[in-house]
Design a protein around this motif. Structure first.
Motif, PDB file in Angstrom:
ATOM      1  N   ARG A 141      20.628 -16.396   7.671  1.00 56.33           N
ATOM      2  CA  ARG A 141      19.375 -17.350   7.583  1.00 56.33           C
ATOM      3  C   ARG A 141      18.821 -17.176   6.191  1.00 56.33           C
ATOM      4  O   ARG A 141      18.557 -18.233   5.432  1.00 56.33           O
ATOM      5  N   ILE A 142      18.970 -16.102   5.481  1.00 51.71           N
ATOM      6  CA  ILE A 142      18.291 -15.660   4.312  1.00 51.71           C
ATOM      7  C   ILE A 142      19.178 -16.320   3.075  1.00 51.71           C
ATOM      8  O   ILE A 142      18.814 -17.253   2.288  1.00 51.71           O
ATOM      9  N   THR A 143      20.630 -16.355   3.360  1.00 47.33           N
ATOM     10  CA  THR A 143      21.483 -16.864   2.290  1.00 47.33           C
ATOM     11  C   THR A 143      21.408 -18.268   2.427  1.00 47.33           C
ATOM     12  O   THR A 143      21.268 -19.061   1.552  1.00 47.33           O
ATOM     13  N   GLU A 144      21.389 -19.116   3.659  1.00 45.37           N
ATOM     14  CA  GLU A 144      21.010 -20.632   3.897  1.00 45.37           C
ATOM     15  C   GLU A 144      20.146 -21.111   3.306  1.00 45.37           C
ATOM     16  O   GLU A 144      20.052 -22.194   2.603  1.00 45.37           O
ATOM     17  N   TYR A 145      18.886 -20.437   3.450  1.00 47.36           N
ATOM     18  CA  TYR A 145      17.586 -20.764   2.804  1.00 47.36           C
ATOM     19  C   TYR A 145      17.780 -20.566   1.486  1.00 47.36           C
ATOM     20  O   TYR A 145      17.296 -21.685   0.542  1.00 47.36           O
ATOM     21  N   THR A 146      18.063 -19.550   0.681  1.00 51.94           N
ATOM     22  CA  THR A 146      18.178 -19.323  -0.759  1.00 51.94           C
ATOM     23  C   THR A 146      19.303 -20.298  -1.228  1.00 51.94           C
ATOM     24  O   THR A 146      18.936 -21.104  -2.507  1.00 51.94           O
ATOM     25  N   LYS A 205      18.050 -23.294  -4.167  1.00 52.49           N
ATOM     26  CA  LYS A 205      18.854 -23.571  -5.239  1.00 52.49           C
ATOM     27  C   LYS A 205      19.104 -24.910  -5.587  1.00 52.49           C
ATOM     28  O   LYS A 205      19.241 -25.542  -6.716  1.00 52.49           O
ATOM     29  N   ALA A 206      19.645 -25.648  -4.365  1.00 51.51           N
ATOM     30  CA  ALA A 206      20.131 -27.040  -4.385  1.00 51.51           C
ATOM     31  C   ALA A 206      19.147 -28.039  -4.672  1.00 51.51           C
ATOM     32  O   ALA A 206      19.404 -28.630  -5.246  1.00 51.51           O
ATOM     33  N   LEU A 207      18.042 -27.667  -4.186  1.00 47.67           N
ATOM     34  CA  LEU A 207      16.896 -28.650  -4.300  1.00 47.67           C
ATOM     35  C   LEU A 207      15.973 -28.284  -5.565  1.00 47.67           C
ATOM     36  O   LEU A 207      15.293 -29.342  -6.271  1.00 47.67           O
ATOM     37  N   HIS A 208      15.945 -26.977  -5.977  1.00 47.76           N
ATOM     38  CA  HIS A 208      14.951 -26.708  -7.287  1.00 47.76           C
ATOM     39  C   HIS A 208      15.600 -26.203  -8.342  1.00 47.76           C
ATOM     40  O   HIS A 208      14.862 -25.728  -9.328  1.00 47.76           O
ATOM     41  N   HIS A 263       6.544 -21.680  -5.263  1.00 51.50           N
ATOM     42  CA  HIS A 263       7.694 -21.727  -4.351  1.00 51.50           C
ATOM     43  C   HIS A 263       7.901 -20.401  -3.631  1.00 51.50           C
ATOM     44  O   HIS A 263       7.639 -19.358  -4.589  1.00 51.50           O
ATOM     45  N   PRO A 264       8.370 -20.308  -2.435  1.00 48.79           N
ATOM     46  CA  PRO A 264       8.467 -19.133  -1.671  1.00 48.79           C
ATOM     47  C   PRO A 264       9.433 -18.175  -2.318  1.00 48.79           C
ATOM     48  O   PRO A 264       9.413 -16.828  -1.704  1.00 48.79           O
ATOM     49  N   ALA A 265      10.400 -18.349  -2.998  1.00 46.29           N
ATOM     50  CA  ALA A 265      11.599 -17.528  -3.060  1.00 46.29           C
ATOM     51  C   ALA A 265      11.804 -17.370  -4.753  1.00 46.29           C
ATOM     52  O   ALA A 265      11.863 -18.446  -5.178  1.00 46.29           O
ATOM     53  N   PRO A 266      12.149 -16.353  -4.980  1.00 44.29           N
ATOM     54  CA  PRO A 266      12.767 -16.125  -6.236  1.00 44.29           C
ATOM     55  C   PRO A 266      13.946 -16.157  -6.661  1.00 44.29           C
ATOM     56  O   PRO A 266      14.773 -15.164  -6.536  1.00 44.29           O
ATOM     57  N   PHE A 267      14.594 -17.458  -6.820  1.00 41.46           N
ATOM     58  CA  PHE A 267      15.973 -17.757  -7.158  1.00 41.46           C
ATOM     59  C   PHE A 267      16.349 -17.397  -8.197  1.00 41.46           C
ATOM     60  O   PHE A 267      16.371 -18.054  -9.367  1.00 41.46           O
ATOM     61  N   GLY A 322       0.880  -1.171   0.127  1.00 41.77           N
ATOM     62  CA  GLY A 322       0.163  -0.019   0.119  1.00 41.77           C
ATOM     63  C   GLY A 322       0.821   0.911  -0.015  1.00 41.77           C
ATOM     64  O   GLY A 322       0.427   2.138  -0.607  1.00 41.77           O
ATOM     65  N   SER A 323       1.875   1.125   0.547  1.00 35.86           N
ATOM     66  CA  SER A 323       2.961   2.272   0.633  1.00 35.86           C
ATOM     67  C   SER A 323       3.891   2.349  -0.386  1.00 35.86           C
ATOM     68  O   SER A 323       4.792   3.323  -0.472  1.00 35.86           O
ATOM     69  N   HIS A 324       3.581   1.431  -1.292  1.00 30.57           N
ATOM     70  CA  HIS A 324       4.841   1.236  -2.632  1.00 30.57           C
ATOM     71  C   HIS A 324       4.096   1.196  -3.765  1.00 30.57           C
ATOM     72  O   HIS A 324       4.428   0.082  -4.577  1.00 30.57           O
ATOM     73  N   GLU A 325       2.998   1.778  -4.118  1.00 27.71           N
ATOM     74  CA  GLU A 325       2.284   1.839  -5.273  1.00 27.71           C
ATOM     75  C   GLU A 325       1.842   0.543  -5.816  1.00 27.71           C
ATOM     76  O   GLU A 325       1.652   0.065  -6.864  1.00 27.71           O
ATOM     77  N   ASN A 326       1.222  -0.104  -4.546  1.00 26.51           N
ATOM     78  CA  ASN A 326       0.639  -1.394  -4.722  1.00 26.51           C
ATOM     79  C   ASN A 326       1.392  -2.552  -5.425  1.00 26.51           C
ATOM     80  O   ASN A 326       1.257  -3.169  -6.017  1.00 26.51           O
ATOM     81  N   GLN A 327       2.763  -2.307  -5.227  1.00 22.79           N
ATOM     82  CA  GLN A 327       3.839  -3.445  -5.752  1.00 22.79           C
ATOM     83  C   GLN A 327       3.444  -4.642  -5.102  1.00 22.79           C
ATOM     84  O   GLN A 327       3.122  -4.813  -3.924  1.00 22.79           O
ATOM     85  N   GLU A 328       3.799  -5.756  -5.723  1.00 27.35           N
ATOM     86  CA  GLU A 328       3.351  -7.092  -5.091  1.00 27.35           C
ATOM     87  C   GLU A 328       4.559  -7.614  -4.676  1.00 27.35           C
ATOM     88  O   GLU A 328       5.937  -7.253  -5.173  1.00 27.35           O
ATOM     89  N   CYS A 329       4.832  -8.554  -3.690  1.00 32.09           N
ATOM     90  CA  CYS A 329       5.983  -8.930  -3.063  1.00 32.09           C
ATOM     91  C   CYS A 329       5.622 -10.458  -2.530  1.00 32.09           C
ATOM     92  O   CYS A 329       4.347 -10.416  -2.007  1.00 32.09           O
ATOM     93  N   ASN A 330       6.226 -11.576  -2.481  1.00 31.78           N
ATOM     94  CA  ASN A 330       5.818 -12.665  -2.287  1.00 31.78           C
ATOM     95  C   ASN A 330       6.337 -12.840  -0.667  1.00 31.78           C
ATOM     96  O   ASN A 330       7.036 -11.816  -0.179  1.00 31.78           O
ATOM     97  N   ASP A 331       5.954 -14.172  -0.052  1.00 25.96           N
ATOM     98  CA  ASP A 331       6.361 -14.040   1.355  1.00 25.96           C
ATOM     99  C   ASP A 331       7.683 -13.985   1.834  1.00 25.96           C
ATOM    100  O   ASP A 331       8.307 -13.545   2.945  1.00 25.96           O
ATOM    101  N   PHE A 332       8.507 -14.522   1.024  1.00 29.69           N
ATOM    102  CA  PHE A 332       9.977 -14.402   1.190  1.00 29.69           C
ATOM    103  C   PHE A 332      10.587 -13.006   1.221  1.00 29.69           C
ATOM    104  O   PHE A 332      11.523 -12.708   2.005  1.00 29.69           O
TER     105      PHE A 332
END
Length: 138
Positions: free
Chosen positions: A114-119, A123-126, A134-138, A70-80
């Motif tokens: 944590r973010i680095t380990e998750y990404t 990448k290793a799995l997918h 999937h929750p993250a844009p790799f 709402g404060s960034h021109e209705n840009q969308e972002c995922n959960d990650f």
């Protein structure tokens, strides 16, 4: 730091109005030795943190995402992306997700780890580019 049982029971919050038995159970849990020990251990751990744990306030991630959008021109972002930005600044501030951000971009540098380990695991799995669902844009 703690009220007595009687003091707690005299001031139930609005969201617990009419649910006296539930409020009593919550108060009894807070006053239990087990809960007090866990509370104190967690408090000590929080005091050792280098920075703020997050910038969501009392909002859950969906509410932070909606406020950010709402404060960034209705840009969308995922959960990650929302998780990452909630650890960088308030939803109304000039924060954005950038996978190249260094640890200093986050309010608590341990979040970067944590973010680095998750990404890396994603990448290793997918693979380098994950598909929808999937929750993250790799």
């Amino acid at each position: 730091m703690f009220l007595t049982r009687e003091q707690y029971l005299r001031v139930p919050p609005n969201w617990c109005a009419g649910k006296g038995a539930c409020w009593e159970m919550m108060v009894d849990m807070w006053l239990s030795e087990e809960w007090i020990q866990r509370h104190n251990l967690c408090r000590e751990r929080r005091l050792l943190m280098q920075g703020a744990p997050h910038h969501q306030g009392s909002r859950g991630l969906p509410e932070y995402r909606d406020a950010w959008s709402g404060s960034h021109e209705n840009q969308e972002c995922n959960d990650f992306q929302t998780y990452c930005m909630a650890h960088k600044g308030r939803a109304t501030s000039d924060v954005s997700y950038n996978p190249a951000d260094p640890p200093e971009a986050y309010s608590n540098p341990s979040v970067h780890t944590r973010i680095t380990e998750y990404t890396e695991m994603g990448k290793a799995l997918h693979g380098e580019h994950m598909g929808s669902g999937h929750p993250a844009p790799f």
